[in-house]
Design a protein around this motif. Structure first.
Motif, mmCIF file in Angstrom:
data_model
loop_
_atom_site.group_PDB
_atom_site.id
_atom_site.type_symbol
_atom_site.label_atom_id
_atom_site.label_comp_id
_atom_site.label_asym_id
_atom_site.label_seq_id
_atom_site.Cartn_x
_atom_site.Cartn_y
_atom_site.Cartn_z
ATOM 1 N N HIS B 35 0.603 -18.743 -21.036
ATOM 2 C CA HIS B 35 0.421 -17.529 -21.016
ATOM 3 C C HIS B 35 0.726 -16.633 -21.785
ATOM 4 C CE1 HIS B 35 -1.076 -17.809 -16.483
ATOM 5 N NE2 HIS B 35 -0.788 -19.055 -16.706
ATOM 6 N N LEU B 36 1.964 -16.592 -22.365
ATOM 7 C CA LEU B 36 2.710 -15.613 -23.248
ATOM 8 C C LEU B 36 1.874 -15.951 -24.593
ATOM 9 C CD1 LEU B 36 6.388 -16.282 -22.270
ATOM 10 C CD2 LEU B 36 4.997 -14.263 -22.025
ATOM 11 N N PHE B 37 1.247 -16.958 -24.998
ATOM 12 C CA PHE B 37 0.506 -17.159 -26.261
ATOM 13 C C PHE B 37 -0.590 -16.551 -26.079
ATOM 14 C CE2 PHE B 37 -2.932 -19.247 -28.790
ATOM 15 C CZ PHE B 37 -2.267 -18.998 -29.838
ATOM 16 N N PHE B 38 -1.404 -16.420 -24.810
ATOM 17 C CA PHE B 38 -2.539 -15.849 -24.599
ATOM 18 C C PHE B 38 -2.407 -14.338 -24.881
ATOM 19 C CE2 PHE B 38 -4.469 -19.671 -22.554
ATOM 20 C CZ PHE B 38 -5.491 -19.575 -23.247
ATOM 21 N N GLY B 42 -3.733 -10.745 -27.144
ATOM 22 C CA GLY B 42 -4.424 -9.789 -26.480
ATOM 23 C C GLY B 42 -5.037 -9.928 -25.261
ATOM 24 N N LEU B 43 -5.015 -11.477 -24.914
ATOM 25 C CA LEU B 43 -5.761 -11.990 -23.786
ATOM 26 C C LEU B 43 -4.820 -12.074 -22.519
ATOM 27 C CD1 LEU B 43 -7.727 -14.629 -25.332
ATOM 28 C CD2 LEU B 43 -8.710 -12.381 -24.657
ATOM 29 N N ASN B 44 -4.705 -11.328 -21.611
ATOM 30 C CA ASN B 44 -3.895 -11.460 -20.419
ATOM 31 C C ASN B 44 -4.763 -12.084 -19.347
ATOM 32 O OD1 ASN B 44 -2.707 -10.341 -17.748
ATOM 33 N ND2 ASN B 44 -1.208 -9.728 -19.036
ATOM 34 N N LEU B 45 -4.026 -13.302 -18.917
ATOM 35 C CA LEU B 45 -4.731 -14.338 -17.755
ATOM 36 C C LEU B 45 -4.970 -13.564 -16.706
ATOM 37 C CD1 LEU B 45 -3.400 -17.660 -19.052
ATOM 38 C CD2 LEU B 45 -5.368 -16.678 -19.879
ATOM 39 N N PRO B 128 -16.632 -16.833 -22.957
ATOM 40 C CA PRO B 128 -17.423 -15.706 -23.423
ATOM 41 C C PRO B 128 -17.231 -15.519 -24.726
ATOM 42 C CG PRO B 128 -16.317 -15.148 -21.124
ATOM 43 C CD PRO B 128 -15.961 -16.541 -21.789
ATOM 44 N N PRO B 129 -18.453 -14.818 -25.596
ATOM 45 C CA PRO B 129 -18.517 -14.688 -26.998
ATOM 46 C C PRO B 129 -17.269 -13.980 -27.628
ATOM 47 C CG PRO B 129 -20.672 -14.560 -26.196
ATOM 48 C CD PRO B 129 -19.563 -14.878 -24.976
ATOM 49 N N ASP B 130 -16.955 -12.907 -26.740
ATOM 50 C CA ASP B 130 -15.877 -11.845 -27.439
ATOM 51 C C ASP B 130 -14.370 -12.638 -27.426
ATOM 52 O OD1 ASP B 130 -16.189 -11.601 -24.470
ATOM 53 O OD2 ASP B 130 -14.841 -9.952 -24.320
ATOM 54 N N GLU B 136 -10.848 -18.019 -31.911
ATOM 55 C CA GLU B 136 -11.191 -18.565 -33.232
ATOM 56 C C GLU B 136 -10.336 -18.148 -34.339
ATOM 57 O OE1 GLU B 136 -15.420 -18.139 -34.678
ATOM 58 O OE2 GLU B 136 -15.761 -18.686 -32.553
ATOM 59 N N LYS B 137 -10.091 -16.655 -34.361
ATOM 60 C CA LYS B 137 -9.307 -16.044 -35.195
ATOM 61 C C LYS B 137 -8.039 -16.406 -35.029
ATOM 62 C CE LYS B 137 -8.425 -11.326 -36.888
ATOM 63 N NZ LYS B 137 -7.206 -11.111 -36.487
ATOM 64 N N ALA B 138 -7.441 -16.749 -33.914
ATOM 65 C CA ALA B 138 -5.896 -17.116 -33.749
ATOM 66 C C ALA B 138 -5.875 -18.436 -34.012
ATOM 67 C CB ALA B 138 -5.692 -17.015 -32.147
#
Lengths: 140, 140, 140, 140
Positions: B35-38, B42-45, B128-130, B136-138
């Motif tokens: 969860h902390l990695f997400f 910038g992705l909050n689960l 989802p693509p976004d 991918e960047k990470a």
């Protein structure tokens, strides 16, 4: 082949915010079912430790999740030996919910025989012959 | 490649009777570090769930245990993306105790993108693509 | 009066289906904060056990819940000695979430000094004078 | 007076380094036994939540510890209503190990009736009359 079955009910405290079982709980049950399996073939892990300074420690564990467990479902966990080597034993744990019979989880524990007489430094050793014989018989 | 680090102290309640970490605790930390990695990219689960009805559920988890964790050791958990597919992301979590730098545990979580808009029946869907672009960047 | 502070983040695995902290988790943190409090005044509970066969076991615990803890909140847990007797010490643990400063939980642990030299039969004993002096100073 | 009994075995993962039950585990069992008690009188807490947006949340919990629980002991947990008010119900949970009949733990949960229709802000409300009648009958 020796199989041991344990029935367990999914409780509120096992669930996450999605209302499904939080996966580390499965590993708690798997560990418990490992101990109960050893018990069922006459090997009590606490007595092995106290009387012979032998423990079956974990080298590797894994789970595959097929369907989520849910509130107050009854789960049947079936444990058997999947592989036996000189120093290690691989336990397989399969979980079904009992109402529909759906497969929920398949888990594995690879346990290695440890000499724990020095509490600060455990040492992998061959499984003693009398214990290996019991495991062989259970694995047949 | 994006890596996220978390420092954690082994507490009394993490230990078993042998004085070493009870292995389901490692999975609790691994889930938290996932969860902390997400979060760190910038992705909050929780928000993904509430705002987009998307969750990254578990397909498979595993751990290899190299040395046992012990009382009040400080542990550094490093998380990164090990593989990225259309529907799944594989997180790798490596734990070292910080005093000697010894490797304790390597863990993996294979997470699949789920549409959870029906709380009774989750459905695997392409990421989802976004969100895939962020992952991918990470992973680069 | 000596106070020890610990900061902790509420993780996914701490939550129940309502999205709030499952209360046994608070007791896990309280136990950990008890150990860290003893550490902070120079009393390591593991060393006390190993070197002097002394443990501070639980007689009674309790918690009052004021507001629920939620996902990824940061929580500050402040621990101090609330009462000190010949054989017992009462620890008080107060939890606030740090963003708004709201009080979440007040918890108590009444710990009694045990002689654990016989692992099968612990025995309540007066707190040894040197340890009692350290606790008195911390309680002032 | 309605009493509900649950039998549970102490497992390896419930134990701490002293080989006795880590006390937050008792609270996990108590929470589970609270849910099973409600079930036994025809009140399923999950359905109450989903169908009526009512939950019995915790105001206060406590435990007294009389003797430590140990590996593979069988424990009988007996739950009953100790007090009933307009908004709250007090559950009492008593744990004995079954081999000798020794008392291990007495625990209490004070649960308050909550309107959880707003997931971000729970509100204490009087227990609805039909539910209060069921609890009264169970408390007699």
């Amino acid at each position: 082949m020796k199989k041991n079955e344990v029935i367990r009910k999914v409780m509120w405290g096992d669930l996450d915010s999605l209302g499904i079982v939080f996966y580390p709980r499965y590993y708690e049950w798997i560990d418990a079912c490992g101990h109960l399996f050893f018990d069922s073939i006459g090997l009590n892990l606490k007595r092995l430790w106290e009387e012979r300074k032998i423990e079956f420690g974990l080298v590797e564990t894994s789970c595959h999740y097929f369907r989520p467990g849910r509130y107050h479902q009854e789960i049947r966990i079936t444990t058997n030996i999947d592989a036996l080597e000189e120093k290690t034993v691989l336990l397989k744990h399969v979980m079904h919910e009992t109402a529909q019979g759906s497969l929920l989880v398949k888990g594995f524990e690879k346990r290695i025989c440890l000499d724990v007489s020095d509490p600060e430094e455990f040492r992998a050793v061959p499984i003693p012959p009398d214990i290996h014989a019991i495991l062989e018989k259970a694995a047949e």
